[in-house]
Scaffold this active site. Structure first.
Site, PDB file in Angstrom:
ATOM      1  N   TYR A 194      55.623  82.964   4.472  1.00  0.00           N
ATOM      2  CA  TYR A 194      54.687  83.518   3.489  1.00  0.00           C
ATOM      3  C   TYR A 194      54.849  85.032   3.330  1.00  0.00           C
ATOM      4  CZ  TYR A 194      52.233  79.246   2.454  1.00  0.00           C
ATOM      5  OH  TYR A 194      51.921  78.002   1.980  1.00  0.00           O
ATOM      6  N   TYR A 202      44.369  73.014   0.301  1.00  0.00           N
ATOM      7  CA  TYR A 202      45.600  73.315   1.053  1.00  0.00           C
ATOM      8  C   TYR A 202      45.637  72.374   2.258  1.00  0.00           C
ATOM      9  CZ  TYR A 202      49.185  75.562   3.791  1.00  0.00           C
ATOM     10  OH  TYR A 202      50.334  75.791   4.508  1.00  0.00           O
ATOM     11  N   ASP A 228      40.520  66.676   6.294  1.00  0.00           N
ATOM     12  CA  ASP A 228      41.481  67.565   6.930  1.00  0.00           C
ATOM     13  C   ASP A 228      40.679  68.678   7.605  1.00  0.00           C
ATOM     14  OD1 ASP A 228      43.250  69.528   7.596  1.00  0.00           O
ATOM     15  OD2 ASP A 228      44.245  69.636   5.642  1.00  0.00           O
ATOM     16  N   LYS A 232      45.522  73.149  15.054  1.00  0.00           N
ATOM     17  CA  LYS A 232      45.114  74.535  15.306  1.00  0.00           C
ATOM     18  C   LYS A 232      44.243  74.714  16.572  1.00  0.00           C
ATOM     19  CE  LYS A 232      45.418  76.236  10.529  1.00  0.00           C
ATOM     20  NZ  LYS A 232      46.437  77.257  10.447  1.00  0.00           N
TER      21      LYS A 232
HETATM   22  C1  LIG Z   1      43.243  72.724   6.121  1.00  0.00           C
HETATM   23  C2  LIG Z   1      44.649  72.857   6.600  1.00  0.00           C
HETATM   24  N1  LIG Z   1      45.412  71.757   6.696  1.00  0.00           N
HETATM   25  C3  LIG Z   1      46.681  71.799   7.135  1.00  0.00           C
HETATM   26  C4  LIG Z   1      47.257  72.999   7.496  1.00  0.00           C
HETATM   27  C5  LIG Z   1      48.678  73.044   7.956  1.00  0.00           C
HETATM   28  O1  LIG Z   1      48.766  73.310   9.320  1.00  0.00           O
HETATM   29  P1  LIG Z   1      50.136  73.836   9.932  1.00  0.00           P
HETATM   30  O2  LIG Z   1      50.301  75.239   9.451  1.00  0.00           O
HETATM   31  O3  LIG Z   1      49.923  73.751  11.416  1.00  0.00           O
HETATM   32  O4  LIG Z   1      51.210  72.943   9.458  1.00  0.00           O
HETATM   33  C6  LIG Z   1      46.487  74.181   7.415  1.00  0.00           C
HETATM   34  C7  LIG Z   1      47.068  75.459   7.795  1.00  0.00           C
HETATM   35  O5  LIG Z   1      46.560  76.514   7.577  1.00  0.00           O
HETATM   36  C8  LIG Z   1      45.169  74.104   6.936  1.00  0.00           C
HETATM   37  O6  LIG Z   1      44.401  75.193   6.795  1.00  0.00           O
END
Ligand SMILES: Cc1ncc(COP(=O)(O)O)c(C=O)c1O
Length: 462
Positions: A20, A150, A264, A293
Protein backbone atom coordinates in the site's frame (compact mmCIF):
# COMPACT_ATOMS: atom_id res chain seq x y z
CA UNK A 1 21.04 -7.05 13.22
CA UNK A 2 21.94 -4.45 10.60
CA UNK A 3 22.51 -1.22 12.53
CA UNK A 4 23.76 1.17 9.91
CA UNK A 5 20.73 3.31 9.02
CA UNK A 6 22.21 4.53 5.74
CA UNK A 7 22.87 0.98 4.59
CA UNK A 8 19.39 -0.22 5.66
CA UNK A 9 17.74 2.55 3.66
CA UNK A 10 20.01 1.93 0.68
CA UNK A 11 19.10 -1.77 0.50
CA UNK A 12 15.45 -0.98 1.20
CA UNK A 13 15.34 1.52 -1.65
CA UNK A 14 17.13 -0.82 -4.06
CA UNK A 15 15.28 -4.06 -3.33
CA UNK A 16 12.19 -3.76 -1.18
CA UNK A 17 8.61 -3.09 -2.22
CA UNK A 18 6.28 -2.00 0.59
CA UNK A 19 2.54 -2.73 0.77
CA UNK A 20 0.00 0.00 0.00
CA UNK A 21 2.86 2.38 -0.79
CA UNK A 22 3.70 4.43 -3.86
CA UNK A 23 7.42 3.69 -3.74
CA UNK A 24 8.21 6.88 -5.66
CA UNK A 25 7.13 8.85 -2.56
CA UNK A 26 10.36 7.58 -1.00
CA UNK A 27 12.35 9.74 -3.42
CA UNK A 28 11.55 12.74 -1.29
CA UNK A 29 11.57 11.10 2.15
CA UNK A 30 12.91 8.02 3.87
CA UNK A 31 10.68 5.47 5.56
CA UNK A 32 11.16 5.44 9.31
CA UNK A 33 13.38 2.59 10.47
CA UNK A 34 11.68 1.04 13.49
CA UNK A 35 14.09 -1.02 15.53
CA UNK A 36 12.26 -1.49 18.84
CA UNK A 37 8.84 -1.22 20.44
CA UNK A 38 7.40 -1.35 23.94
CA UNK A 39 3.87 -0.73 25.18
CA UNK A 40 2.27 1.98 23.05
CA UNK A 41 5.56 3.24 21.66
CA UNK A 42 7.63 2.51 18.59
CA UNK A 43 11.31 3.53 18.58
CA UNK A 44 13.31 4.37 15.48
CA UNK A 45 16.86 3.15 15.02
CA UNK A 46 18.13 6.62 15.92
CA UNK A 47 16.08 6.75 19.11
CA UNK A 48 12.98 8.81 18.21
CA UNK A 49 9.76 7.60 19.78
CA UNK A 50 6.28 7.49 18.29
CA UNK A 51 2.88 6.62 19.69
CA UNK A 52 1.58 3.61 17.78
CA UNK A 53 -1.93 5.02 17.45
CA UNK A 54 -3.00 2.42 14.87
CA UNK A 55 -1.95 -0.67 16.84
CA UNK A 56 0.62 -1.57 14.17
CA UNK A 57 -1.80 -2.66 11.48
CA UNK A 58 -4.94 -2.84 13.64
CA UNK A 59 -3.66 -5.94 15.37
CA UNK A 60 -1.75 -5.08 18.54
CA UNK A 61 -3.98 -5.41 21.62
CA UNK A 62 -2.04 -5.24 24.87
CA UNK A 63 0.89 -3.07 23.83
CA UNK A 64 4.11 -4.16 22.16
CA UNK A 65 6.18 -6.90 23.81
CA UNK A 66 3.78 -7.85 26.59
CA UNK A 67 5.70 -9.99 29.12
CA UNK A 68 3.10 -12.82 29.25
CA UNK A 69 2.93 -13.07 25.47
CA UNK A 70 6.73 -12.98 25.15
CA UNK A 71 7.01 -15.73 27.73
CA UNK A 72 4.42 -17.93 26.00
CA UNK A 73 6.27 -17.63 22.72
CA UNK A 74 9.68 -18.42 24.28
CA UNK A 75 8.26 -21.42 26.16
CA UNK A 76 6.64 -22.82 23.03
CA UNK A 77 10.07 -22.95 21.41
CA UNK A 78 10.92 -25.81 23.78
CA UNK A 79 8.15 -28.01 22.35
CA UNK A 80 6.98 -27.57 18.78
CA UNK A 81 7.51 -24.85 16.19
CA UNK A 82 5.53 -26.30 13.30
CA UNK A 83 3.76 -29.38 12.06
CA UNK A 84 1.48 -30.21 9.13
CA UNK A 85 -2.10 -29.71 10.38
CA UNK A 86 -3.66 -32.04 7.84
CA UNK A 87 -3.54 -35.51 9.37
CA UNK A 88 -2.07 -34.26 12.68
CA UNK A 89 -3.45 -32.18 15.48
CA UNK A 90 -1.66 -30.57 18.44
CA UNK A 91 -2.57 -29.46 21.95
CA UNK A 92 -1.89 -25.79 21.17
CA UNK A 93 -4.55 -25.47 18.44
CA UNK A 94 -7.02 -27.44 20.54
CA UNK A 95 -6.47 -25.18 23.55
CA UNK A 96 -7.01 -22.06 21.43
CA UNK A 97 -10.38 -23.42 20.36
CA UNK A 98 -11.35 -24.59 23.84
CA UNK A 99 -10.59 -21.16 25.33
CA UNK A 100 -12.08 -19.16 22.46
CA UNK A 101 -15.38 -21.02 22.69
CA UNK A 102 -15.92 -19.40 26.11
CA UNK A 103 -16.15 -16.02 24.36
CA UNK A 104 -18.29 -17.04 21.40
CA UNK A 105 -21.96 -17.89 20.93
CA UNK A 106 -22.50 -21.62 21.59
CA UNK A 107 -23.97 -22.03 18.09
CA UNK A 108 -20.51 -21.52 16.54
CA UNK A 109 -19.00 -24.95 17.06
CA UNK A 110 -16.52 -25.60 14.22
CA UNK A 111 -13.15 -23.90 13.87
CA UNK A 112 -11.06 -23.88 10.70
CA UNK A 113 -7.54 -22.44 11.06
CA UNK A 114 -5.60 -20.45 8.47
CA UNK A 115 -3.01 -17.74 8.75
CA UNK A 116 -4.27 -14.22 7.96
CA UNK A 117 -7.41 -12.17 7.60
CA UNK A 118 -7.72 -12.58 3.84
CA UNK A 119 -7.45 -16.36 4.08
CA UNK A 120 -10.06 -16.41 6.85
CA UNK A 121 -12.38 -14.66 4.37
CA UNK A 122 -11.44 -16.92 1.44
CA UNK A 123 -12.25 -19.92 3.63
CA UNK A 124 -15.60 -18.41 4.60
CA UNK A 125 -16.55 -17.74 0.97
CA UNK A 126 -15.53 -21.20 -0.21
CA UNK A 127 -17.29 -22.83 2.75
CA UNK A 128 -20.54 -20.99 2.06
CA UNK A 129 -20.30 -21.76 -1.67
CA UNK A 130 -19.49 -25.43 -1.17
CA UNK A 131 -22.23 -25.89 1.41
CA UNK A 132 -24.80 -25.20 -1.31
CA UNK A 133 -22.91 -27.29 -3.89
CA UNK A 134 -22.75 -30.24 -1.46
CA UNK A 135 -26.47 -29.85 -0.85
CA UNK A 136 -27.19 -29.90 -4.59
CA UNK A 137 -28.27 -26.24 -4.89
CA UNK A 138 -25.69 -25.56 -7.57
CA UNK A 139 -27.23 -22.30 -8.76
CA UNK A 140 -26.10 -20.48 -5.64
CA UNK A 141 -22.77 -19.12 -6.79
CA UNK A 142 -22.81 -15.44 -5.85
CA UNK A 143 -22.30 -13.25 -2.82
CA UNK A 144 -23.85 -10.05 -1.57
CA UNK A 145 -21.47 -7.51 -0.04
CA UNK A 146 -21.42 -3.83 0.88
CA UNK A 147 -20.00 -0.86 -0.95
CA UNK A 148 -17.00 0.46 1.02
CA UNK A 149 -16.39 -3.02 2.44
CA UNK A 150 -12.87 -4.35 2.84
CA UNK A 151 -12.22 -8.05 3.38
CA UNK A 152 -8.60 -8.45 2.29
CA UNK A 153 -6.41 -8.40 -0.80
CA UNK A 154 -6.57 -11.93 -2.20
CA UNK A 155 -8.83 -12.22 -5.22
CA UNK A 156 -11.85 -13.78 -3.51
CA UNK A 157 -11.69 -11.14 -0.79
CA UNK A 158 -11.23 -8.44 -3.46
CA UNK A 159 -14.33 -9.76 -5.24
CA UNK A 160 -16.45 -8.98 -2.18
CA UNK A 161 -14.52 -5.79 -1.37
CA UNK A 162 -16.07 -2.42 -2.15
CA UNK A 163 -13.31 0.15 -1.75
CA UNK A 164 -13.05 1.36 -5.31
CA UNK A 165 -9.62 2.95 -4.99
CA UNK A 166 -8.03 -0.36 -3.99
CA UNK A 167 -10.00 -2.78 -6.13
CA UNK A 168 -11.14 -1.08 -9.35
CA UNK A 169 -8.14 -2.20 -11.39
CA UNK A 170 -8.52 -5.86 -10.43
CA UNK A 171 -12.22 -6.18 -11.31
CA UNK A 172 -11.55 -8.20 -14.52
CA UNK A 173 -9.87 -10.84 -12.33
CA UNK A 174 -12.63 -11.14 -9.79
CA UNK A 175 -16.04 -12.83 -9.59
CA UNK A 176 -19.19 -10.73 -9.83
CA UNK A 177 -20.79 -9.78 -6.54
CA UNK A 178 -24.09 -8.10 -5.71
CA UNK A 179 -23.42 -4.85 -3.90
CA UNK A 180 -25.69 -3.06 -1.44
CA UNK A 181 -25.11 0.51 -0.25
CA UNK A 182 -22.92 0.95 2.79
CA UNK A 183 -24.68 2.08 5.98
CA UNK A 184 -22.59 5.25 5.84
CA UNK A 185 -24.71 7.51 8.03
CA UNK A 186 -22.69 10.70 7.51
CA UNK A 187 -22.96 10.46 3.72
CA UNK A 188 -26.53 9.12 3.69
CA UNK A 189 -28.84 11.15 1.40
CA UNK A 190 -31.57 10.69 4.02
CA UNK A 191 -29.48 12.32 6.74
CA UNK A 192 -29.53 16.11 6.60
CA UNK A 193 -28.86 16.27 10.37
CA UNK A 194 -25.78 18.22 11.40
CA UNK A 195 -25.26 15.81 14.32
CA UNK A 196 -22.16 13.62 14.33
CA UNK A 197 -22.43 9.87 13.79
CA UNK A 198 -20.72 9.19 17.17
CA UNK A 199 -21.45 5.49 17.98
CA UNK A 200 -24.42 5.55 15.54
CA UNK A 201 -26.76 4.26 18.23
CA UNK A 202 -28.76 7.50 18.53
CA UNK A 203 -29.54 7.53 14.81
CA UNK A 204 -33.24 6.99 14.17
CA UNK A 205 -33.82 6.18 10.53
CA UNK A 206 -35.75 3.88 8.26
CA UNK A 207 -32.55 2.02 7.30
CA UNK A 208 -32.95 2.84 3.63
CA UNK A 209 -29.60 1.20 2.93
CA UNK A 210 -30.99 -2.09 4.22
CA UNK A 211 -34.07 -1.72 2.00
CA UNK A 212 -31.83 -1.81 -1.07
CA UNK A 213 -30.16 -4.96 0.26
CA UNK A 214 -33.61 -6.47 0.78
CA UNK A 215 -34.51 -5.65 -2.82
CA UNK A 216 -31.43 -7.51 -4.08
CA UNK A 217 -32.34 -10.53 -1.95
CA UNK A 218 -35.91 -10.41 -3.18
CA UNK A 219 -34.72 -10.59 -6.77
CA UNK A 220 -31.69 -12.83 -6.47
CA UNK A 221 -31.74 -14.88 -3.23
CA UNK A 222 -31.73 -18.13 -5.17
CA UNK A 223 -28.37 -17.22 -6.74
CA UNK A 224 -26.80 -16.09 -3.47
CA UNK A 225 -24.69 -18.22 -1.07
CA UNK A 226 -24.19 -15.61 1.62
CA UNK A 227 -24.07 -11.96 2.64
CA UNK A 228 -20.72 -10.81 4.01
CA UNK A 229 -20.26 -7.74 6.23
CA UNK A 230 -17.86 -6.18 8.74
CA UNK A 231 -20.15 -5.81 11.78
CA UNK A 232 -20.62 -2.29 13.20
CA UNK A 233 -17.46 -0.84 11.61
CA UNK A 234 -16.47 -0.66 7.95
CA UNK A 235 -12.83 -0.25 8.82
CA UNK A 236 -10.74 0.31 5.69
CA UNK A 237 -13.76 1.91 4.01
CA UNK A 238 -13.22 4.92 6.29
CA UNK A 239 -13.87 3.76 9.88
CA UNK A 240 -17.59 3.96 9.16
CA UNK A 241 -19.55 3.19 12.33
CA UNK A 242 -23.14 2.04 11.82
CA UNK A 243 -26.09 1.10 14.05
CA UNK A 244 -26.50 -2.34 15.61
CA UNK A 245 -30.09 -2.24 14.39
CA UNK A 246 -28.81 -2.67 10.84
CA UNK A 247 -27.28 -6.02 11.78
CA UNK A 248 -30.46 -7.23 13.46
CA UNK A 249 -32.38 -6.31 10.32
CA UNK A 250 -29.77 -8.03 8.17
CA UNK A 251 -29.95 -11.23 10.22
CA UNK A 252 -33.74 -11.25 9.83
CA UNK A 253 -33.41 -10.78 6.05
CA UNK A 254 -30.85 -13.59 5.73
CA UNK A 255 -33.19 -15.88 7.67
CA UNK A 256 -36.17 -14.86 5.58
CA UNK A 257 -34.40 -15.47 2.28
CA UNK A 258 -32.42 -18.52 3.44
CA UNK A 259 -28.92 -17.20 2.75
CA UNK A 260 -25.95 -17.37 5.11
CA UNK A 261 -24.60 -14.40 7.01
CA UNK A 262 -20.80 -14.03 7.26
CA UNK A 263 -19.31 -11.61 9.78
CA UNK A 264 -15.78 -10.51 9.03
CA UNK A 265 -14.44 -9.60 12.47
CA UNK A 266 -10.81 -9.57 11.38
CA UNK A 267 -10.50 -5.92 12.43
CA UNK A 268 -13.28 -5.67 15.04
CA UNK A 269 -12.58 -8.90 16.95
CA UNK A 270 -10.91 -9.23 20.33
CA UNK A 271 -12.20 -6.17 22.09
CA UNK A 272 -11.43 -3.43 19.62
CA UNK A 273 -15.02 -2.17 19.52
CA UNK A 274 -15.43 -2.38 23.29
CA UNK A 275 -16.99 -5.85 23.41
CA UNK A 276 -15.01 -9.03 22.79
CA UNK A 277 -16.67 -9.29 19.37
CA UNK A 278 -18.72 -6.65 17.57
CA UNK A 279 -21.52 -9.19 17.11
CA UNK A 280 -22.24 -8.89 20.85
CA UNK A 281 -23.27 -5.24 20.54
CA UNK A 282 -26.02 -6.27 18.13
CA UNK A 283 -26.89 -9.60 19.76
CA UNK A 284 -26.61 -11.24 16.33
CA UNK A 285 -25.07 -14.62 15.58
CA UNK A 286 -23.64 -15.10 12.09
CA UNK A 287 -23.40 -18.46 10.30
CA UNK A 288 -19.70 -17.91 9.65
CA UNK A 289 -17.26 -15.71 11.54
CA UNK A 290 -13.79 -14.63 10.35
CA UNK A 291 -11.08 -13.84 12.92
CA UNK A 292 -7.41 -12.92 12.71
CA UNK A 293 -5.29 -9.84 13.68
CA UNK A 294 -6.10 -9.72 17.43
CA UNK A 295 -6.22 -13.50 17.76
CA UNK A 296 -2.52 -13.44 18.63
CA UNK A 297 -2.73 -9.89 20.04
CA UNK A 298 -0.88 -8.77 16.92
CA UNK A 299 2.17 -11.01 17.42
CA UNK A 300 2.00 -13.66 14.73
CA UNK A 301 -0.14 -14.53 11.70
CA UNK A 302 -3.03 -16.79 12.63
CA UNK A 303 -6.67 -16.87 11.59
CA UNK A 304 -9.88 -18.76 12.20
CA UNK A 305 -13.06 -19.23 10.24
CA UNK A 306 -15.71 -20.36 12.69
CA UNK A 307 -19.02 -21.89 11.68
CA UNK A 308 -22.07 -23.83 12.76
CA UNK A 309 -22.73 -27.56 12.97
CA UNK A 310 -25.27 -27.18 10.16
CA UNK A 311 -22.62 -25.99 7.70
CA UNK A 312 -20.04 -28.51 8.91
CA UNK A 313 -22.47 -31.39 8.50
CA UNK A 314 -22.94 -30.61 4.80
CA UNK A 315 -19.28 -31.55 4.30
CA UNK A 316 -19.28 -34.62 6.56
CA UNK A 317 -19.69 -37.67 4.34
CA UNK A 318 -17.97 -40.75 2.97
CA UNK A 319 -14.87 -39.74 1.05
CA UNK A 320 -16.19 -40.93 -2.30
CA UNK A 321 -19.16 -38.56 -2.07
CA UNK A 322 -16.67 -35.77 -2.92
CA UNK A 323 -17.76 -33.36 -0.17
CA UNK A 324 -14.30 -32.77 1.33
CA UNK A 325 -13.28 -29.16 1.91
CA UNK A 326 -10.12 -28.88 -0.17
CA UNK A 327 -8.50 -25.90 1.45
CA UNK A 328 -5.38 -25.44 3.58
CA UNK A 329 -2.26 -23.34 4.05
CA UNK A 330 1.27 -24.33 5.03
CA UNK A 331 1.15 -22.32 8.24
CA UNK A 332 -2.35 -23.39 9.27
CA UNK A 333 -2.57 -23.48 13.10
CA UNK A 334 1.13 -22.75 13.52
CA UNK A 335 1.98 -23.82 17.11
CA UNK A 336 4.05 -20.71 17.91
CA UNK A 337 1.12 -18.52 16.90
CA UNK A 338 -1.29 -20.76 18.83
CA UNK A 339 0.83 -20.48 22.00
CA UNK A 340 0.58 -16.68 21.82
CA UNK A 341 -3.15 -16.87 21.09
CA UNK A 342 -3.63 -18.98 24.23
CA UNK A 343 -1.70 -16.44 26.32
CA UNK A 344 -3.78 -13.65 24.75
CA UNK A 345 -7.04 -15.38 25.69
CA UNK A 346 -5.73 -15.91 29.22
CA UNK A 347 -5.17 -12.15 29.50
CA UNK A 348 -8.82 -11.58 28.54
CA UNK A 349 -9.95 -14.15 31.12
CA UNK A 350 -7.74 -13.07 34.00
CA UNK A 351 -7.12 -9.37 33.53
CA UNK A 352 -10.49 -8.46 32.01
CA UNK A 353 -9.15 -5.47 30.02
CA UNK A 354 -12.55 -4.64 28.53
CA UNK A 355 -14.20 -4.20 31.91
CA UNK A 356 -11.24 -2.21 33.19
CA UNK A 357 -11.22 -0.08 30.06
CA UNK A 358 -14.84 1.09 30.24
CA UNK A 359 -13.93 4.50 31.67
CA UNK A 360 -11.01 5.05 29.32
CA UNK A 361 -13.23 4.34 26.32
CA UNK A 362 -15.86 6.81 27.53
CA UNK A 363 -13.13 9.39 28.13
CA UNK A 364 -11.75 8.81 24.61
CA UNK A 365 -15.16 9.41 23.05
CA UNK A 366 -15.84 12.48 25.16
CA UNK A 367 -12.47 14.03 24.35
CA UNK A 368 -12.96 13.45 20.62
CA UNK A 369 -16.18 15.47 20.80
CA UNK A 370 -14.67 18.14 23.05
CA UNK A 371 -11.60 18.64 20.91
CA UNK A 372 -13.02 18.35 17.39
CA UNK A 373 -16.71 19.30 17.48
CA UNK A 374 -16.04 22.99 16.90
CA UNK A 375 -13.39 22.56 14.20
CA UNK A 376 -15.04 23.82 10.99
CA UNK A 377 -13.07 21.31 8.91
CA UNK A 378 -14.36 18.29 10.87
CA UNK A 379 -17.50 17.02 9.15
CA UNK A 380 -18.08 13.92 11.19
CA UNK A 381 -16.89 12.39 14.45
CA UNK A 382 -17.44 8.67 14.97
CA UNK A 383 -16.24 6.17 17.50
CA UNK A 384 -16.75 2.65 18.77
CA UNK A 385 -14.72 1.15 21.59
CA UNK A 386 -11.05 1.85 20.99
CA UNK A 387 -11.62 3.16 17.47
CA UNK A 388 -12.22 6.83 16.79
CA UNK A 389 -12.29 8.78 13.53
CA UNK A 390 -12.89 12.26 12.19
CA UNK A 391 -13.84 12.93 8.59
CA UNK A 392 -12.22 16.09 7.29
CA UNK A 393 -14.16 18.28 4.86
CA UNK A 394 -13.50 21.57 3.13
CA UNK A 395 -16.98 22.75 3.95
CA UNK A 396 -19.04 21.43 6.83
CA UNK A 397 -22.39 22.66 5.50
CA UNK A 398 -22.18 20.96 2.12
CA UNK A 399 -20.00 18.07 3.40
CA UNK A 400 -17.71 18.74 0.46
CA UNK A 401 -14.41 16.92 0.61
CA UNK A 402 -10.97 18.39 0.00
CA UNK A 403 -9.74 17.88 -3.57
CA UNK A 404 -8.13 14.41 -3.57
CA UNK A 405 -4.99 15.69 -5.31
CA UNK A 406 -4.22 17.78 -2.22
CA UNK A 407 -3.72 14.53 -0.28
CA UNK A 408 -4.64 16.27 2.97
CA UNK A 409 -4.79 13.00 4.91
CA UNK A 410 -1.38 12.01 3.64
CA UNK A 411 0.10 15.41 4.56
CA UNK A 412 -1.29 14.91 8.08
CA UNK A 413 0.32 11.49 8.23
CA UNK A 414 3.71 12.95 7.25
CA UNK A 415 3.39 15.77 9.79
CA UNK A 416 2.25 13.36 12.52
CA UNK A 417 5.49 11.42 12.31
CA UNK A 418 7.36 14.58 13.22
CA UNK A 419 5.06 15.01 16.25
CA UNK A 420 5.83 11.47 17.46
CA UNK A 421 2.55 9.92 16.28
CA UNK A 422 1.35 7.60 13.54
CA UNK A 423 -1.83 9.11 12.10
CA UNK A 424 -2.21 6.86 9.07
CA UNK A 425 -5.26 8.19 7.21
CA UNK A 426 -7.91 6.59 5.02
CA UNK A 427 -8.29 9.32 2.42
CA UNK A 428 -9.32 12.33 4.48
CA UNK A 429 -10.52 10.26 7.41
CA UNK A 430 -8.07 10.49 10.29
CA UNK A 431 -8.46 7.74 12.83
CA UNK A 432 -7.14 6.24 16.04
CA UNK A 433 -7.20 2.47 16.37
CA UNK A 434 -5.92 2.09 19.89
CA UNK A 435 -4.77 -0.91 21.88
CA UNK A 436 -6.79 -2.05 24.90
CA UNK A 437 -4.02 -1.00 27.30
CA UNK A 438 -4.29 2.72 26.43
CA UNK A 439 -4.56 5.03 29.47
CA UNK A 440 -6.11 8.48 30.00
CA UNK A 441 -2.60 9.94 30.10
CA UNK A 442 -1.75 8.32 26.75
CA UNK A 443 -5.01 9.63 25.32
CA UNK A 444 -4.34 13.19 26.51
CA UNK A 445 -0.96 13.15 24.85
CA UNK A 446 -2.10 11.43 21.66
CA UNK A 447 -5.16 13.61 21.13
CA UNK A 448 -3.49 16.92 21.91
CA UNK A 449 -0.64 16.11 19.52
CA UNK A 450 -3.18 14.98 16.92
CA UNK A 451 -5.17 18.21 17.17
CA UNK A 452 -1.98 20.26 16.81
CA UNK A 453 -0.87 18.39 13.67
CA UNK A 454 -4.29 18.31 12.03
CA UNK A 455 -4.92 22.00 12.63
CA UNK A 456 -1.51 22.99 11.29
CA UNK A 457 -1.89 20.98 8.07
CA UNK A 458 -5.55 21.66 7.35
CA UNK A 459 -5.15 25.45 7.70
CA UNK A 460 -2.91 25.39 4.61
CA UNK A 461 -5.73 23.95 2.51
CA UNK A 462 -8.79 25.84 3.75
C1 LIG B 1 -12.19 -6.45 8.02
C2 LIG B 1 -10.94 -7.01 7.44
N1 LIG B 1 -10.98 -8.21 6.83
C3 LIG B 1 -9.89 -8.79 6.30
C4 LIG B 1 -8.67 -8.15 6.35
C5 LIG B 1 -7.46 -8.78 5.73
O1 LIG B 1 -6.57 -9.23 6.70
P1 LIG B 1 -5.06 -9.52 6.30
O2 LIG B 1 -4.43 -8.20 6.05
O3 LIG B 1 -4.49 -10.22 7.51
O4 LIG B 1 -5.07 -10.38 5.10
C6 LIG B 1 -8.58 -6.89 6.98
C7 LIG B 1 -7.30 -6.20 7.06
O5 LIG B 1 -7.17 -5.07 7.40
C8 LIG B 1 -9.74 -6.31 7.51
O6 LIG B 1 -9.73 -5.10 8.09
Amino acid sequence: MLRDKKRILEIDRQHLWHPYTQMKDYESRDPLVIARARGLKLYTLDGHELYDTISSWWCNLHGHLHPALNQALCEQLEYLEHVNFSGFTHPYAVEVVERLRRFLPAELTRFFFSDNGSTAVEVALKMAFQYWQNRGETGRTRFLALQEAYHGDTLGAVSVGGVDLFFRLYRPLTFETFRAPAPYCYRCPENPSPDFTRDAEHIQCALRCLKELERILEEHAEEICAVIVEPRLLAAGGMIVYPAEYLRGLRALCDRFGVFLIFDEVATGFGRTGTMFALESAGVIPDILCLSKGLTAGYLPLALTVTTEEIYQAFYADYLEGKTFYHGHTFTANPLACAVAIANLKIFEKERPLEKGREVRAYFHRRLLELFADCPYVGDIRYLGYVGAIELVRDRGSRKSFPPEKRVGFQIYMASLEEGLVLRPLGDVIYWFLPLCVTREDLDEILSRSLRVIERVVKEYL
